[in-house]
Structures are given as structure tokens and as C-alpha cells.
Design an enzyme around this catalytic site. Structure first.
Site, PDB file in Angstrom:
ATOM      1  N   ASP A  67       0.807  -1.214   0.000  1.00 19.70           N
ATOM      2  CA  ASP A  67       0.000   0.000   0.000  1.00 19.70           C
ATOM      3  C   ASP A  67       0.844   1.270   0.000  1.00 19.70           C
ATOM      4  O   ASP A  67       2.048   1.235   0.231  1.00 19.70           O
ATOM      5  CB  ASP A  67      -0.955   0.012   1.212  1.00 19.70           C
ATOM      6  CG  ASP A  67      -0.308  -0.550   2.480  1.00 19.70           C
ATOM      7  OD1 ASP A  67       0.936  -0.535   2.566  1.00 19.70           O
ATOM      8  OD2 ASP A  67      -1.039  -1.002   3.371  1.00 19.70           O
ATOM      9  N   ASN A 136      -7.546  -3.006  14.223  1.00 17.20           N
ATOM     10  CA  ASN A 136      -8.941  -3.254  13.814  1.00 17.20           C
ATOM     11  C   ASN A 136      -9.048  -4.458  12.862  1.00 17.20           C
ATOM     12  O   ASN A 136     -10.084  -4.679  12.247  1.00 17.20           O
ATOM     13  CB  ASN A 136      -9.538  -2.001  13.147  1.00 17.20           C
ATOM     14  CG  ASN A 136      -8.817  -1.631  11.844  1.00 17.20           C
ATOM     15  OD1 ASN A 136      -7.862  -2.290  11.441  1.00 17.20           O
ATOM     16  ND2 ASN A 136      -9.283  -0.581  11.197  1.00 17.20           N
ATOM     17  N   HIS A 138      -7.231  -4.905  10.068  1.00 13.15           N
ATOM     18  CA  HIS A 138      -6.948  -4.683   8.641  1.00 13.15           C
ATOM     19  C   HIS A 138      -5.649  -5.371   8.216  1.00 13.15           C
ATOM     20  O   HIS A 138      -4.756  -5.607   9.032  1.00 13.15           O
ATOM     21  CB  HIS A 138      -6.954  -3.185   8.284  1.00 13.15           C
ATOM     22  CG  HIS A 138      -5.788  -2.380   8.747  1.00 13.15           C
ATOM     23  ND1 HIS A 138      -5.875  -1.038   9.065  1.00 13.15           N
ATOM     24  CD2 HIS A 138      -4.480  -2.703   8.933  1.00 13.15           C
ATOM     25  CE1 HIS A 138      -4.685  -0.593   9.421  1.00 13.15           C
ATOM     26  NE2 HIS A 138      -3.824  -1.580   9.356  1.00 13.15           N
ATOM     27  N   GLU A 143      -9.556  -2.049   5.069  1.00 13.63           N
ATOM     28  CA  GLU A 143     -10.187  -1.734   6.344  1.00 13.63           C
ATOM     29  C   GLU A 143     -11.465  -2.566   6.519  1.00 13.63           C
ATOM     30  O   GLU A 143     -12.036  -3.052   5.540  1.00 13.63           O
ATOM     31  CB  GLU A 143     -10.543  -0.237   6.380  1.00 13.63           C
ATOM     32  CG  GLU A 143      -9.344   0.705   6.277  1.00 13.63           C
ATOM     33  CD  GLU A 143      -8.516   0.800   7.569  1.00 13.63           C
ATOM     34  OE1 GLU A 143      -8.522  -0.157   8.375  1.00 13.63           O
ATOM     35  OE2 GLU A 143      -7.850   1.830   7.750  1.00 13.63           O
TER      36      GLU A 143
HETATM   37  C1  F6R Z   1       1.495  -1.454   6.083  1.00  9.92           C
HETATM   38  C2  F6R Z   1       0.234  -2.184   6.186  1.00  9.92           C
HETATM   39  C3  F6R Z   1      -0.581  -2.198   7.433  1.00  9.92           C
HETATM   40  C4  F6R Z   1       0.245  -2.463   8.685  1.00  9.92           C
HETATM   41  C5  F6R Z   1      -0.635  -2.396   9.924  1.00  9.92           C
HETATM   42  C6  F6R Z   1       0.165  -2.572  11.202  1.00  9.92           C
HETATM   43  O1  F6R Z   1       2.065  -1.622   4.808  1.00  9.92           O
HETATM   44  O2  F6R Z   1      -0.149  -2.764   5.230  1.00  9.92           O
HETATM   45  O3  F6R Z   1      -1.577  -3.170   7.319  1.00  9.92           O
HETATM   46  O4  F6R Z   1       0.854  -3.722   8.582  1.00  9.92           O
HETATM   47  O5  F6R Z   1      -1.298  -1.171   9.976  1.00  9.92           O
HETATM   48  O6  F6R Z   1       1.009  -1.475  11.361  1.00  9.92           O
HETATM   49  P1  F6R Z   1       2.207  -1.505  12.392  1.00  9.92           P
HETATM   50  O7  F6R Z   1       3.124  -2.575  11.950  1.00  9.92           O
HETATM   51  O8  F6R Z   1       2.849  -0.149  12.292  1.00  9.92           O
HETATM   52  O9  F6R Z   1       1.604  -1.781  13.724  1.00  9.92           O
END
Ligand code: F6R
Length: 243
Positions: A67, A136, A138, A143
Site C-alpha cells: 500500500d 482493527n 486490517h 479496512e
Molecule cells: C502497512 C500495512 C498495514 C500495517 C498495519 C500494522 O504496509 O499494510 O496493514 O501492517 O497497519 O502497522 P504496524 O506494523 O505499524 O503496527
């Protein structure tokens, strides 16, 4: 599913790096699906160390990231392109022209998503997809919602996601409201998925994803259907599961 419960973030990172390293050693021209954020950062650091010691060669590998924030250029310090450069690409011998991340600066979401889908299909199968998980549930920036989106799409980021990610932005700087993300279908097509989780704030999401009902309300729950899922989670992320 293969589940490794480990002690802490360091152990999770080392194990994850070992798995990624093995992938590249066994198949040098692997397509790696990469994530950003705090979760994989330690694993990337470990890979860089092993690369510097001469144990790894990324010259034939390709990568495709999950992303990117819509509206941020690759030079923006909080862009995911920048994250990948600083934490991995600047330090290893992966050919930059084979590292792909959605174009956050493309103003037309339709074009940005079509272009990225084109790149994904051209690369063929993702051999190993690395995933963090949002509190959450995701994965990528898919989301919680009404349905699983198959392909790359433009998302409105959940308020909780923007709050969680505000820690990476300068004081007063707005976290973008939208992002381009790979779809659930693309993630599910990967040959192997490696889900990483560290910290108590991920405990509920991890339990719901792995042992709750499969629902787009918890996007990571779809991983229950993946035939080759490996989970590495530290003790704190597993508290809800142990109970
Ligand atoms: C980032 C991504 C997100 C993160 C998730 C956890 O490329 O795809 O899904 O893996 O938001 O974020 P962290 O690792 O910062 O807790």
C-alpha cells in the site's frame, strides 16, 4: 496454519527474517510481497545485517508492496516508498526497477489502481507475502467493511488507523485520509503468507482473525482460508488466544 508464538518483538523479527531469507536463498528470483510499519521493521533490519555479512543476495528478487498513502510522493518522509528505501532497499542489492509500490502521487484513483494491478499480474505469483495487522484487523489498508475487495483499490482510512499511524508523522502534520492498497484477492493468491503480530494492542485482532468468524468486518479473518499461512506472534499479541 503454522503458528509460532515467540517471546518478544526481537524474536519475532529474527524468525520472520529467517523465513524471508530462506525464501530468497531457495528461490533467488522470488517475488516478495512487502509491508511497511513498525511490525516488519525489525525483520528488515535483520535482513540488512545478514546481507552485509554476505549471507544474502537479492539481485534477482522483485518486491511488491501492499500500500501507499494517496497524495504522498515517494520522497515524502512518511510515504511507504520512503520507508522501504530507508529500512531495506538502500542497504541491499535488490534492483530498484523491480521494487513496486502504488503511485501515491497519481491523482486518478482508477488509473493508480489499474496500473498497480497490471504490475501485480505481470509479476505473476507473489511467493511470500509479509503482513502486519491493524488493531482493527486490517491487512494492507483493507479496512473493515461490507465485503472483501479483490483487487487494488482506493480506501478511506479508518479513523483508528489514522490515529495509530499519526505516531510516524510530524506534530501537526495530517495523516492522509486515503490510500491505495492491494486487494484481499491479491493477498490470498500469494503462495505463502507470513502474518506478524507484536504487542498487546494487536491481541484482540489476532484472536478474532485466526479463531473468529470469517467476515469482511475483520479483514484478516480471510487468512483462515489461506492454504499456506504462517503466523509469528509475540507473547503480548497472543494473550487473548492463550486465555
Ligand atoms: C502497512 C500495512 C498495514 C500495517 C498495519 C500494522 O504496509 O499494510 O496493514 O501492517 O497497519 O502497522 P504496524 O506494523 O505499524 O503496527
Amino acid at each position: 496454519m503454522v503458528f509460532y508464538q515467540v517471546k518478544d518483538y526481537e524474536e519475532m523479527s529474527r524468525k520472520a527474517a529467517a523465513l524471508i531469507a530462506a525464501q530468497v536463498v531457495m528461490k533467488p528470483d522470488s517475488v516478495l510481497g512487502l509491508a511497511t510499519g513498525g511490525t516488519p521493521q525489525g525483520a528488515y533490519g535483520q535482513l540488512v545485517k545478514w546481507y552485509r555479512q554476505g549471507h544474502l543476495d537479492f539481485s534477482q528478487a522483485s518486491s511488491v508492496n501492499l500500500d501507499e498513502y494517496r497524495g504522498l510522493s515517494g520522497e515524502h518522509p512518511q510515504s511507504y516508498r520512503h520507508f522501504m528505501e530507508v529500512h531495506l532497499f538502500d542497504h541491499i542489492n535488490m534492483d530498484r526497477s523491480r521494487t513496486f509500490i502504488p503511485d501515491g502521487q497519481e491523482p486518478d484513483p482508477g488509473k493508480a489502481c489499474r496500473d498497480y494491478d497490471g504490475i501485480i499480474s505481470k509479476l505473476g505469483e507473489i511467493d511470500l507475502q509479509i503482513l502486519g495487522i491493524g488493531a482493527n484487523g486490517h491487512i494492507g489498508f483493507n479496512e473493515p467493511g461490507e465485503r472483501f475487495e479483490g483487487k487494488t483499490h482506493c480506501v478511506e482510512l479508518a479513523e483508528s488507523t489514522r490515529k495509530a499511524n499519526a505516531r510516524f508523522f510530524e506534530d501537526g502534520e495530517e495523516v492522509p485520509k486515503q490510500a491505495y492498497t492491494m486487494g484481499i484477492g491479491d493477498i490470498m493468491k500469494a503462495g505463502r503468507v507470513l502474518l506478524l503480530a507484536s504487542g498487546a494492542e494487536k491481541a484482540e485482532a489476532l484472536k478474532m482473525s485466526l479463531y473468529g468468524p470469517v467476515t469482511p468486518g475483520v479483514p484478516a479473518s480471510i487468512l483462515q482460508f489461506h492454504p499456506n499461512l504462517t503466523v509469528i506472534a509475540d507473547r503480548e499479541a497472543c494473550v487473548e488466544i492463550r486465555e
